[in-house]
Design a protein around this motif. Structure first.
Motif, short mmCIF file in Angstrom:
data_model
loop_
_atom_site.label_atom_id
_atom_site.label_comp_id
_atom_site.label_asym_id
_atom_site.label_seq_id
_atom_site.Cartn_x
_atom_site.Cartn_y
_atom_site.Cartn_z
N TYR A 36 22.24 43.16 45.00
CA TYR A 36 21.75 43.39 43.65
C TYR A 36 20.35 42.82 43.53
CZ TYR A 36 26.68 44.01 42.15
OH TYR A 36 27.98 44.44 41.98
N SER A 43 20.50 42.39 33.17
CA SER A 43 21.74 42.29 33.92
C SER A 43 21.51 42.68 35.38
CB SER A 43 22.81 43.17 33.29
OG SER A 43 24.08 42.83 33.81
N ARG A 102 40.66 46.12 45.41
CA ARG A 102 41.00 45.77 44.05
C ARG A 102 40.50 44.38 43.65
NH1 ARG A 102 45.04 47.56 40.84
NH2 ARG A 102 45.91 45.47 40.59
N GLU A 104 38.07 40.83 43.29
CA GLU A 104 36.80 40.51 42.66
C GLU A 104 35.73 40.30 43.73
OE1 GLU A 104 39.67 38.97 42.03
OE2 GLU A 104 39.59 37.10 43.18
N GLN A 105 34.47 40.35 43.26
CA GLN A 105 33.33 40.04 44.12
C GLN A 105 32.92 38.58 43.91
OE1 GLN A 105 30.05 42.76 43.49
NE2 GLN A 105 31.41 44.51 43.32
N TYR A 106 32.51 37.96 44.99
CA TYR A 106 31.98 36.59 44.93
C TYR A 106 30.51 36.65 45.27
CZ TYR A 106 36.84 35.21 44.66
OH TYR A 106 38.13 35.06 44.26
N PHE A 107 29.72 35.96 44.46
CA PHE A 107 28.28 36.07 44.58
C PHE A 107 27.64 34.89 45.29
CE2 PHE A 107 27.00 39.75 42.07
CZ PHE A 107 28.19 40.06 41.43
N PHE B 34 36.29 42.27 34.86
CA PHE B 34 35.92 40.99 35.45
C PHE B 34 35.00 40.22 34.51
CE2 PHE B 34 37.55 42.23 39.59
CZ PHE B 34 37.47 43.60 39.53
N TYR B 36 32.36 36.91 34.48
CA TYR B 36 31.58 35.99 35.29
C TYR B 36 30.74 35.12 34.38
CZ TYR B 36 32.47 38.76 39.54
OH TYR B 36 33.05 39.40 40.59
N PHE B 46 32.47 33.71 39.52
CA PHE B 46 33.66 34.44 39.10
C PHE B 46 34.54 33.58 38.20
CE2 PHE B 46 37.18 37.17 39.06
CZ PHE B 46 38.31 36.43 39.36
N THR B 49 39.84 38.02 36.46
CA THR B 49 40.08 39.44 36.62
C THR B 49 41.28 39.82 35.76
OG1 THR B 49 39.44 39.29 38.96
CG2 THR B 49 40.49 41.32 38.23
N TYR B 51 43.71 43.32 34.68
CA TYR B 51 43.98 44.67 35.15
C TYR B 51 44.65 45.57 34.12
CZ TYR B 51 42.72 43.35 39.90
OH TYR B 51 42.03 42.93 41.02
N LEU B 87 28.96 37.29 31.69
CA LEU B 87 28.86 38.71 32.04
C LEU B 87 30.24 39.32 32.18
CD1 LEU B 87 26.18 38.37 34.86
CD2 LEU B 87 25.79 39.27 32.57
N ARG B 91 35.42 47.91 36.95
CA ARG B 91 35.29 48.64 38.20
C ARG B 91 35.37 50.13 37.89
NH1 ARG B 91 38.32 46.03 42.14
NH2 ARG B 91 36.35 45.11 42.75
N LEU B 102 30.91 48.02 40.41
CA LEU B 102 31.11 47.42 39.11
C LEU B 102 30.07 47.95 38.14
CD1 LEU B 102 31.88 43.69 39.96
CD2 LEU B 102 33.49 45.56 39.55
#
Lengths: 116, 114
Positions: A36, A43, A102, A104-107, B34, B36, B46, B49, B51, B87, B91, B102
């Motif tokens: 990103y 954002s 499915r 989450e993403q970790y940054f 999600f 954040y 994070f 989450t 669903y 934030l 998805r 996302l």
């Protein structure tokens, strides 16, 4: 936890040079990594998605020859900004996702690039 | 078109003053929402989450809830260290498997005064 590191945390380079940013998942295997960029008070803007061992998928408007992405292993992805220009100055952030679409993403902590 | 809208854009609270942040979404088939937290000059951290509608998750002073159209992030008795941008993202069902990306809201900037 899930820890993602980025290196360097900041870099200053001259116009026309190339800069490589590394993104590593430290305690998990990341099938998919994302790159990103973020402008001040805006954002996140997805640049590309990379899957280990495959070519990256770039978002519309992102030049793949300028922003080279390599995802050679399940723990490392790199972004190379080639022939950098001042307009490439930005905050670049990578994220990684475990081996499950499915989740989450970790940054990572981000890399501040300044091109002079 | 898939879209995420967060409100308010900015919120200033006194320490201990509870409030809620809103995340409204339109997506054809939710595959995860999600939350954040992002501090200035850092990558997002994070939080939760969610669903399915009716789902709730809690962590310390934060509680996230989900309906079919929106999610709320409730902050109970906030402290100055809760100041950050929050934030929300959903998805997208578009794309195949690992490439589903996302869709991000613009965030709510929260400031908690001591």
């Amino acid at each position: 936890g899930a820890v993602v590191s980025q290196h360097p945390s900041w870099v200053i380079c001259k116009s026309g040079t190339s800069v490589k940013i590394e993104c590593r998942s430290l305690d998990f295997q990341a099938t998919t990594m994302f790159w990103y960029r973020q402008f001040p008070k805006q954002s996140l803007m997805l640049m590309a998605t990379s899957n280990e061992g495959s070519k990256a998928t770039y978002e519309q408007g992102v030049e793949k020859d300028k922003f080279l992405i390599n995802h050679a292993s399940l723990t490392l992805s790199t972004l190379t900004v080639t022939s950098a220009h001042p307009e490439d100055s930005s905050f670049y952030i990578c994220s990684a996702r475990r081996n499950n679409a499915r989740t989450e993403q970790y940054f990572g902590p981000g890399t501040r690039l300044t091109v002079t | 078109e898939d879209q995420v809208t967060q409100s308010p854009e900015a919120l200033r609270l006194q320490e201990g003053e509870s409030s809620s942040l809103n995340c409204s979404y339109t997506v054809s088939g939710l595959r995860g929402l999600f939350w954040y937290r992002q501090d200035p000059g850092k990558g997002p951290e994070f939080l939760f989450t969610l669903y399915s509608a009716g789902e709730e998750k809690e962590k310390e002073r934060l509680k996230a809830t989900l309906t079919k159209k929106e999610s709320f992030l409730h902050i109970t008795a906030p402290k100055p260290e809760d100041s950050a941008t929050y934030l929300c993202a959903v998805r997208s069902p578009a794309g195949a498997g690992n490439n589903r990306k996302l869709i991000w809201g613009l965030g709510t900037s929260l400031a908690v005064n001591p």
